[in-house]
Design a protein around this motif. Structure first.
Motif, mmCIF file in Angstrom:
data_model
loop_
_atom_site.group_PDB
_atom_site.id
_atom_site.type_symbol
_atom_site.label_atom_id
_atom_site.label_comp_id
_atom_site.label_asym_id
_atom_site.label_seq_id
_atom_site.Cartn_x
_atom_site.Cartn_y
_atom_site.Cartn_z
ATOM 1 N N LEU A 10 0.372 -1.919 -0.022
ATOM 2 C CA LEU A 10 0.154 0.215 0.098
ATOM 3 C C LEU A 10 1.154 1.541 0.104
ATOM 4 C CD1 LEU A 10 -3.101 -1.182 2.331
ATOM 5 C CD2 LEU A 10 -3.259 -0.564 0.577
ATOM 6 N N ASP A 11 1.991 0.664 0.164
ATOM 7 C CA ASP A 11 3.069 2.299 0.370
ATOM 8 C C ASP A 11 2.731 3.584 -1.191
ATOM 9 O OD1 ASP A 11 3.966 0.957 2.749
ATOM 10 O OD2 ASP A 11 5.574 0.004 2.178
ATOM 11 N N GLY A 265 -2.411 4.349 -7.155
ATOM 12 C CA GLY A 265 -1.381 3.795 -7.214
ATOM 13 C C GLY A 265 -1.869 4.072 -9.014
ATOM 14 N N GLU A 266 -0.869 3.834 -9.883
ATOM 15 C CA GLU A 266 -0.469 4.339 -11.305
ATOM 16 C C GLU A 266 -1.677 3.711 -11.968
ATOM 17 O OE1 GLU A 266 2.031 5.503 -12.340
ATOM 18 O OE2 GLU A 266 3.118 5.478 -9.514
ATOM 19 N N PRO A 267 -1.951 4.476 -12.814
ATOM 20 C CA PRO A 267 -3.085 4.367 -14.181
ATOM 21 C C PRO A 267 -2.530 3.424 -15.042
ATOM 22 C CG PRO A 267 -1.972 6.600 -14.080
ATOM 23 C CD PRO A 267 -1.179 6.492 -12.711
ATOM 24 N N GLY A 268 -3.752 2.974 -15.279
ATOM 25 C CA GLY A 268 -3.831 1.889 -15.450
ATOM 26 C C GLY A 268 -3.736 0.691 -14.646
ATOM 27 N N THR A 269 -3.492 0.593 -13.047
ATOM 28 C CA THR A 269 -3.406 -0.396 -12.297
ATOM 29 C C THR A 269 -4.945 -0.207 -11.940
ATOM 30 O OG1 THR A 269 -2.114 0.390 -10.767
ATOM 31 C CG2 THR A 269 -1.543 -0.635 -11.928
ATOM 32 N N ASP A 282 -10.318 9.271 -9.640
ATOM 33 C CA ASP A 282 -9.848 7.617 -9.953
ATOM 34 C C ASP A 282 -8.005 7.538 -10.401
ATOM 35 O OD1 ASP A 282 -11.572 5.762 -9.325
ATOM 36 O OD2 ASP A 282 -12.076 6.176 -11.244
ATOM 37 N N HIS A 283 -7.368 6.918 -9.136
ATOM 38 C CA HIS A 283 -5.389 7.368 -8.890
ATOM 39 C C HIS A 283 -5.200 8.985 -9.141
ATOM 40 C CE1 HIS A 283 -5.714 3.829 -11.258
ATOM 41 N NE2 HIS A 283 -6.706 3.718 -12.121
#
Length: 470
Positions: A10-11, A265-269, A282-283
């Motif tokens: 989660l970091d 998190g990163e876009p796409g995840t 989102d993101h």
């Protein structure tokens, strides 16, 4: 319960989560004497239940600025029973800092302010970050899991000495015990594919706070800026802002109270989720140009940094006496290199074509903002064609805001009706409708001073009151 597939870390999402944790913790000019810092803790405040009931805190909307004894997250996840879900509760624990002066008999008495050499100490409230994890398989969550949170009280004492080494006072930091509970569950949704609704309920379970206590006393046993992070292994969360069509109904049935979940998190995840008392996209991410936390993630770093530099020496002394985190901001801004300031001035994220120039009288594509062309644009008289209907000032519409690329708050206006006040044109040639919402009690006031809500033509449905296209 341990499984053979650990959940993702989660970091990576905690940079944004930290901005939420300290959003409004202490606002510029970072001094205790500032009016804006006298009423603190504005988001994600979970009050003791008896105190909340006595003060009528029964709101069950999504707004995280409403104080309540509990908050609830509901989100969608695709995962098998063997997948692992990790949930992290994060919040601030109030810490009361009191300056105490040494008395002639060797005792101490609290004071509002104390000067010791070149050091000043002010009595003020601070906060300590706390976090607790639940990790369980989806199978276990289908039966429900509960975590009882207990945070002990404590006291730290820092003695203060004069130039001769004689004790003249001390700074005492006190914390009171907290108790809370986190309940997590996963239930199947009605959908054409395997889909679960993950529920996370966080509640304050304190029983020591008297219902008639002042708010300042009740805050000692509160969870402040409470929010949750969740991660899933061998699975994915679905966006509630932009769900796939097959999961749209399940997304509408998710009931979130005083918090709202978005993909992190990163876009796409899609394996990490942040449920925040502050509405986000989102993101979400911190701008890479930002050199550090300013306790107001909605402000502009350059402006806050420049303003901080303008503080007088006396004001800076008060900042340092107010809070160690405020002192750290002051130190960082005072030593910021010129190249860092230059980065804060602005960044180009994307480039687009520039309209060609021409004569206003002969070139209809000439930008309207150029001299001689602006007279052709009048927000009160402009029209726009939507679904075969011409909309203008006074037209009535039903709002259908987009799920992406718009103000996240607008999604709560989906299906509401409103009145078009202006048809606007921006420098890119895009038209917007400035609208007042019908059942907004402040609609007339908003209309009077021009605080309107803006939508693209494709985000509205014409109602009666439009004009049929020729």
């Amino acid at each position: 319960m341990r499984t053979d597939c650990p959940s993702p870390p989660l970091d990576g999402a905690e940079a944004v989560a930290d901005a939420i944790l300290y959003e409004g913790y202490l606002l510029y000019p970072y001094r205790r004497s500032s009016v804006k810092n006298r009423v603190r803790w504005q988001f994600g405040v979970l009050m003791p239940p008896a105190w909340a009931e006595a003060h009528g805190l029964a709101d069950s909307g999504v707004a995280g600025s409403a104080e309540s004894p509990w908050q609830q997250t509901a989100c969608l996840v695709e995962a098998q029973d063997t997948a692992t879900v990790r949930i992290r509760l994060r919040f601030l624990h109030l810490q009361r800092k009191v300056a105490e002066l040494r008395t002639a008999d060797g005792g101490y008495r609290p004071v509002d302010r104390m000067e010791v050499g070149d050091r000043t100490e002010l009595s003020f409230d601070e906060a300590v970050p706390r976090e607790f994890d639940i990790e369980a398989s989806v199978r276990d969550l289908r039966r429900g899991r509960r975590l009882d949170v207990r945070v002990p009280g404590g006291e730290d004492v820092e003695p203060l000495f004069d130039d001769r080494g004689e004790p003249v006072g001390r700074v005492v930091r006190r914390r009171w015990p907290l108790s809370a509970a986190v309940t997590a569950s996963a239930v199947p949704c009605q959908a054409p594919f395997r889909l679960l609704r993950l529920g996370i309920r966080v509640e304050n379970t304190d029983r020591t706070t008297a219902p008639d206590s002042p708010r300042d006393e009740a805050l000692r046993c509160c969870l402040l800026a409470a929010h949750t992070l969740a991660a899933v292994s061998r699975g994915r969360f679905l966006s509630l802002l932009d769900p796939p069509e097959w999961a749209a109904q399940a997304a509408r049935e998710c009931r979130n109270v005083h918090t709202f979940p978005v993909l992190a998190g990163e876009p796409g995840t899609a394996d990490v989720l942040l449920s925040s008392p502050i509405i986000l996209y989102d993101h979400p991410r911190i701008a890479p140009e930002s050199p550090g936390d300013l306790h107001d993630a909605t402000e502009i770093d350059e402006i806050l940094s420049l303003r901080t530099l303008t503080l007088s020496d006396a004001e800076k002394r008060e900042v340092r006496a107010t809070d160690p985190r405020a002192a750290a901001i002051l130190d960082r801004v005072d030593t910021m290199p010129p190249e860092v300031f230059e980065r804060l001035h602005g960044a180009i994220r994307a480039l687009g074509p520039v309209g060609r120039r021409g004569d206003a009288a002969t070139d209809p594509e000439r930008p309207w903002w150029e001299p001689g062309a602006e007279a052709a644009v009048s927000p009160d008289n402009e029209t726009v064609l939507v679904g075969g209907t011409v909309l203008a000032r006074g037209s009535r519409v039903r709002l259908r805001p987009r799920r992406r690329g718009t103000d996240a708050h607008d999604m709560f206006l989906d299906g509401r009706t409103g009145r078009v006040e202006q048809v606007l044109l921006d420098v890119d040639g895009t038209r917007f409708l400035a609208v007042t919402v019908d059942d907004d009690p402040g609609a007339e006031l908003h209309q009077w001073y021009g605080r309107l809500r803006h939508f693209r033509p494709e985000e509205v449905e014409p109602l009666s009151g439009g004009t049929a296209a020729p």
